[in-house]
Design a protein around this motif. Structure first.
Motif, PDB file in Angstrom:
ATOM      1  N   VAL A   1      12.034  -8.087  -5.603  1.00  0.00           N
ATOM      2  CA  VAL A   1      12.034  -9.416  -5.001  1.00  0.00           C
ATOM      3  C   VAL A   1      10.615  -9.878  -4.690  1.00  0.00           C
ATOM      4  CG1 VAL A   1      14.304  -9.248  -3.956  1.00  0.00           C
ATOM      5  CG2 VAL A   1      12.309  -8.448  -2.701  1.00  0.00           C
ATOM      6  N   GLU A   2       9.626  -9.019  -4.885  1.00  0.00           N
ATOM      7  CA  GLU A   2       8.284  -9.356  -4.406  1.00  0.00           C
ATOM      8  C   GLU A   2       7.555 -10.242  -5.395  1.00  0.00           C
ATOM      9  OE1 GLU A   2       6.476  -5.649  -3.505  1.00  0.00           O
ATOM     10  OE2 GLU A   2       7.625  -5.444  -1.651  1.00  0.00           O
ATOM     11  N   TRP A   3       7.462 -11.535  -5.058  1.00  0.00           N
ATOM     12  CA  TRP A   3       6.823 -12.521  -5.927  1.00  0.00           C
ATOM     13  C   TRP A   3       5.501 -12.924  -5.278  1.00  0.00           C
ATOM     14  CZ3 TRP A   3       6.836 -14.319 -10.660  1.00  0.00           C
ATOM     15  CH2 TRP A   3       6.277 -15.581 -10.927  1.00  0.00           C
ATOM     16  N   TYR A   4       4.412 -12.257  -5.700  1.00  0.00           N
ATOM     17  CA  TYR A   4       3.080 -12.568  -5.170  1.00  0.00           C
ATOM     18  C   TYR A   4       2.133 -12.839  -6.325  1.00  0.00           C
ATOM     19  CZ  TYR A   4       4.401 -10.895  -0.522  1.00  0.00           C
ATOM     20  OH  TYR A   4       4.994 -10.744   0.707  1.00  0.00           O
ATOM     21  N   PRO A   5       2.271 -13.978  -6.997  1.00  0.00           N
ATOM     22  CA  PRO A   5       1.480 -14.216  -8.206  1.00  0.00           C
ATOM     23  C   PRO A   5      -0.004 -14.439  -7.941  1.00  0.00           C
ATOM     24  CG  PRO A   5       2.721 -16.166  -7.648  1.00  0.00           C
ATOM     25  CD  PRO A   5       3.145 -15.109  -6.687  1.00  0.00           C
ATOM     26  N   THR A   6      -0.374 -14.888  -6.727  1.00  0.00           N
ATOM     27  CA  THR A   6      -1.792 -15.175  -6.483  1.00  0.00           C
ATOM     28  C   THR A   6      -2.352 -14.310  -5.363  1.00  0.00           C
ATOM     29  OG1 THR A   6      -1.222 -16.917  -4.927  1.00  0.00           O
ATOM     30  CG2 THR A   6      -1.536 -17.579  -7.202  1.00  0.00           C
ATOM     31  N   SER A   7      -1.720 -13.147  -5.141  1.00  0.00           N
ATOM     32  CA  SER A   7      -2.188 -12.281  -4.077  1.00  0.00           C
ATOM     33  C   SER A   7      -3.637 -11.878  -4.300  1.00  0.00           C
ATOM     34  CB  SER A   7      -1.315 -11.032  -4.030  1.00  0.00           C
ATOM     35  OG  SER A   7      -1.923 -10.057  -3.226  1.00  0.00           O
ATOM     36  N   ALA A   8      -4.384 -11.743  -3.187  1.00  0.00           N
ATOM     37  CA  ALA A   8      -5.793 -11.371  -3.311  1.00  0.00           C
ATOM     38  C   ALA A   8      -5.943  -9.869  -3.521  1.00  0.00           C
ATOM     39  CB  ALA A   8      -6.543 -11.800  -2.059  1.00  0.00           C
ATOM     40  N   SER A   9      -4.957  -9.086  -3.064  1.00  0.00           N
ATOM     41  CA  SER A   9      -5.132  -7.647  -3.130  1.00  0.00           C
ATOM     42  C   SER A   9      -4.138  -6.965  -4.075  1.00  0.00           C
ATOM     43  CB  SER A   9      -4.976  -7.061  -1.720  1.00  0.00           C
ATOM     44  OG  SER A   9      -3.800  -7.583  -1.127  1.00  0.00           O
ATOM     45  N   ASN A  10      -2.922  -7.443  -4.129  1.00  0.00           N
ATOM     46  CA  ASN A  10      -1.886  -6.718  -4.846  1.00  0.00           C
ATOM     47  C   ASN A  10      -0.942  -7.720  -5.522  1.00  0.00           C
ATOM     48  OD1 ASN A  10      -0.015  -4.926  -5.759  1.00  0.00           O
ATOM     49  ND2 ASN A  10       0.781  -4.381  -3.734  1.00  0.00           N
TER      50      ASN A  10
ATOM     51  N   ARG B   1       1.969  -9.076  -7.593  1.00  0.00           N
ATOM     52  CA  ARG B   1       3.284  -8.556  -7.983  1.00  0.00           C
ATOM     53  C   ARG B   1       4.118  -9.692  -8.540  1.00  0.00           C
ATOM     54  NH1 ARG B   1       3.810  -6.524  -2.099  1.00  0.00           N
ATOM     55  NH2 ARG B   1       1.968  -7.847  -2.070  1.00  0.00           N
TER      56      ARG B   1
ATOM     57  N   VAL C   1      11.179 -17.654  -1.253  1.00  0.00           N
ATOM     58  CA  VAL C   1      11.520 -16.437  -1.994  1.00  0.00           C
ATOM     59  C   VAL C   1      12.307 -15.540  -1.059  1.00  0.00           C
ATOM     60  CG1 VAL C   1      10.627 -14.456  -3.232  1.00  0.00           C
ATOM     61  CG2 VAL C   1       9.418 -16.625  -3.326  1.00  0.00           C
TER      62      VAL C   1
ATOM     63  N   GLU D   1       4.816 -24.042  -9.833  1.00  0.00           N
ATOM     64  CA  GLU D   1       3.619 -23.219 -10.019  1.00  0.00           C
ATOM     65  C   GLU D   1       2.917 -23.405 -11.344  1.00  0.00           C
ATOM     66  OE1 GLU D   1       4.473 -19.191  -9.002  1.00  0.00           O
ATOM     67  OE2 GLU D   1       4.839 -19.702  -6.901  1.00  0.00           O
TER      68      GLU D   1
ATOM     69  N   GLU E   1      -0.452 -25.454 -11.655  1.00  0.00           N
ATOM     70  CA  GLU E   1      -1.724 -24.994 -11.111  1.00  0.00           C
ATOM     71  C   GLU E   1      -2.091 -23.590 -11.550  1.00  0.00           C
ATOM     72  OE1 GLU E   1      -2.915 -26.019  -7.239  1.00  0.00           O
ATOM     73  OE2 GLU E   1      -1.241 -27.354  -6.946  1.00  0.00           O
TER      74      GLU E   1
ATOM     75  N   HIS F   1      -0.488 -15.081 -14.615  1.00  0.00           N
ATOM     76  CA  HIS F   1       0.478 -15.852 -13.832  1.00  0.00           C
ATOM     77  C   HIS F   1       1.176 -16.886 -14.726  1.00  0.00           C
ATOM     78  CE1 HIS F   1       1.124 -18.787 -10.199  1.00  0.00           C
ATOM     79  NE2 HIS F   1       2.243 -18.260 -10.617  1.00  0.00           N
TER      80      HIS F   1
END
Lengths: 287, 348
Positions: free
Chosen positions: B109-118, B120, B286, B306, B309, B316
């Motif tokens: 379920v982890e949707w982090y397309p623009t995360s700075a560190s990780n 997912r 999410v 998304e 941008e 992404h």
């Protein structure tokens, strides 16, 4: 004739700088109201130049500048080194930066919410991944109209400049907790918070309305809590403020130069203040 | 009797086959099988009546035949081309994206397309969001839609019928962004006021808006399917002493089954593919929904919000295209299953 054309096309970095009477302006959603207000006010200064404004996000503006489809990009964040590199590679020009004002990112809650002050630590605990705060009672308040006590987090879509700025300044680049309502515009955040007693959200100070309340913010738990106002932003006491940038390709010339000069003049800066942002310098008659 | 039944089976059959998505393959097959007929019949009849047909007329015939055949084949080509181009944009990340793995993509379920560190890319919450909103919308829309179709087709008088049909078609013409706006402003306040939900933009809101959008489609196609049932069925039923309700329940619904299923499937298609309205009405969070008052995000809304941008060519960007492939595959499976169900019914 061909030679003249070649000189016209080949000279300078901007797009059709000499002949252009239409300035294409695009970028940050935070700045789109401001840019439109500028464009309207500028029409009274000169009728020879039309300014077309559109939003889309800071990244979209810079990308469009890179492709050469616009003359002026609005960005509510600093241009990234990677983007400078790409602009150089695509166009052979340096992006030139002008700071046209400041934006204080206010923390909004519903006007019935009794909370007045919030610290970075609390904000981070509410918004960051694995942050422990999910209920208003954990912050020591009971919100009228919010029966289930649950904190509804209102955020921005992950590609917006506001989202990145909040993540960087308040959460030290840690990720957001999943399940926040990600709005596609600054205004939508404030609207939703105004309709939802349980909500908390962040957005530009200029979007405040009568249905929401702006909290005083303390960067450290033992530090002073500062309300988002013109002075506190200018004096940099308010902790979540940022500069509003305009980017051009190369040194601006002609109509574009005149427009930028006008933006930094007293008349242009008055528009900044009227839109709820903070001008670069406080001219006469500042509150 | 048998001859009549064969005849009367025909229009019903056509009503079901004509309604696109589920049985598109059949329609194309039918076209190919039909091809020799127009060639044969003019020749067979024409040689007696009009012995000298000009070369132009024959050439014209050929051209028209070619155009028709191309249009038939192009439907298949376009679908394949769309799939190909979407997949081509997505392929690089599928075969060697830096932070991309297929299993988390499908089941996290982890949707982090623009995360700075990780970074997912997990789309489970989005898939569940799409299905839950669609399911809720269908639970609301199918009884209303089919009920309205039965009423319009069987129970109401001719004047009311005309009025209703015009209004329903008007309802189908409302743009989705207007529905989204209604969800965001009117519906969300009503939901908060009457249910005390913490936030008004949620699964229930999206479901209601989507139901309102799919009902007109279900009604107009369902009504066509019922209309295609020959009157002899109704007459036979009434002659045997059936009441109107028995007639609808025992005779018309089974006879129009395929057409009604196609109506429902088109409604599902509208609901799955809808973007703007769900983007505005579901809250765009999410989240794996545990109840109808939780906010969700759908696959389509996520792409819409998304893609604009995401820098072209980035991971992404490609993952968003892969989301499109996922959506495409899901709808394909749904349509295939429905198609098989219809076939199973026919064989019986």
């Amino acid at each position: 004739m061909v030679g003249v054309l070649a000189v016209l096309l080949g000279s300078g970095c901007g797009r059709r700088n000499q002949a252009s009477v239409v300035i294409q302006n695009k970028g940050s959603d935070t700045m789109v109201n401001l840019a439109q207000a500028w464009a309207e006010a500028y029409r009274e200064v000169t009728t020879d130049v039309a300014i077309e404004v559109s939003g889309g996000g800071s990244g979209v503006g810079i990308a469009a500048l890179m492709r050469g489809t616009i003359d002026l990009a609005n960005s509510s964040r600093d241009i990234k080194p990677r983007e400078v590199e790409e602009v150089r590679r695509h166009t052979g020009c340096e992006p030139e930066e002008v700071i046209a004002g400041y934006d204080a990112l206010a923390i909004f809650v519903h006007r019935d919410n009794p909370l007045e002050v919030i610290t970075f630590e609390q904000l981070s605990a509410i918004f960051r991944e694995d942050g422990p705060v999910t209920r208003w009672s954990q912050l020591g308040v009971q919100v009228p109209g919010c029966r289930r006590d649950q904190i509804i987090r209102v955020s921005r879509q992950s590609s917006s400049g506001t989202y990145e700025f909040f993540r960087e300044r308040v959460m030290q680049q840690r990720d957001f907790k999943l399940g926040s309502l990600d709005m596609n515009g600054s205004k939508e955040v404030v609207e939703l918070v105004g309709n939802t007693p349980c909500a908390i959200g962040y957005s530009g100070m200029g979007y405040a309305n009568g249905r929401v309340k702006m909290l005083r913010v303390a960067a450290r738990s033992d530090g002073p809590a500062v309300a988002p106002t013109l002075e506190s932003t200018l004096s940099q006491r308010y902790p979540i403020a940022r500069s509003l940038h305009l980017y051009t390709l190369g040194e601006p010339t002609g109509a574009l130069r005149d427009y930028l000069d006008w933006i930094l003049s007293e008349a242009g800066q008055r528009v900044v203040r009227d839109c709820g942002y903070v001008p670069v310098r406080l001219g006469g008659g500042a509150p | 009797m048998t001859g009549r039944e064969g005849q009367s089976e025909h229009p019903n059959h056509r009503a079901a086959g004509g309604e696109g998505v589920a049985s598109g393959r059949e329609a194309a097959g039918g076209g190919a099988g039909w091809k020799p007929a127009p060639q044969d019949s003019p020749r067979g009849q024409g040689e007696g009546k009009r012995p000298r047909r000009s070369g132009w007329a024959r050439a014209g015939e050929r051209v028209i035949e070619g155009v028709i055949r191309t249009s038939g084949v192009s439907a298949v080509l376009f679908v394949l081309a769309i799939f190909f181009f979407v997949f081509r944009e997505a392929a690089p990340v599928l075969f060697g994206g830096e932070h991309f793995k297929l299993l988390p993509f499908l089941f996290s379920v982890e949707w982090y397309p623009t995360s700075a560190s990780n970074v997912r890319y997990g789309t489970l919450a989005l898939t569940v969001g799409t299905f839950s909103v669609t399911a809720l919308a269908m639970v609301l829309a199918v009884p209303f839609g089919l009920g309205a179709a039965v009423f319009v087709s069987e129970f109401c008088g001719p004047r009311l019928k005309e009025t209703l049909k015009v209004v329903i078609e008007l309802l189908a013409a409302i743009p989705s962004v207007v529905w989204g706006f209604i969800g965001l402003t009117v519906m969300s306040r009503l939901i908060v006021h009457f249910t005390g939900a913490p936030v008004g933009v949620n699964l229930l809101n999206g479901g209601i808006i989507l139901a309102l959008m799919s009902v007109p489609i279900i009604v107009s196609i369902g009504e066509d399917a019922l209309k295609a049932v020959p009157d002899s069925y109704r007459e036979a039923g009434l002659a045997l002493g059936a009441t109107r309700w028995q007639l609808v329940y025992r005779v018309l619904l089974p006879a129009a089954r395929n057409g009604l299923l196609a109506a429902v499937l088109l409604g599902v298609g509208r609901a799955v593919g809808e973007t703007m309205a769900v983007l505005m009405a579901t809250g765009h969070a999410v989240n794996l929904p545990l109840g109808v008052f939780d906010s969700v995000r759908t696959l389509t809304a996520n792409v819409a919000a998304e893609l604009g941008e995401a820098p072209a060519g980035s991971d992404h960007y490609r993952v968003l295209f892969l989301t499109g492939v996922l959506l495409f595959s899901l709808t394909f499976v749904v349509n295939l299953v429905a198609d098989l169900v219809i076939r199973g019914w026919r064989r019986k």
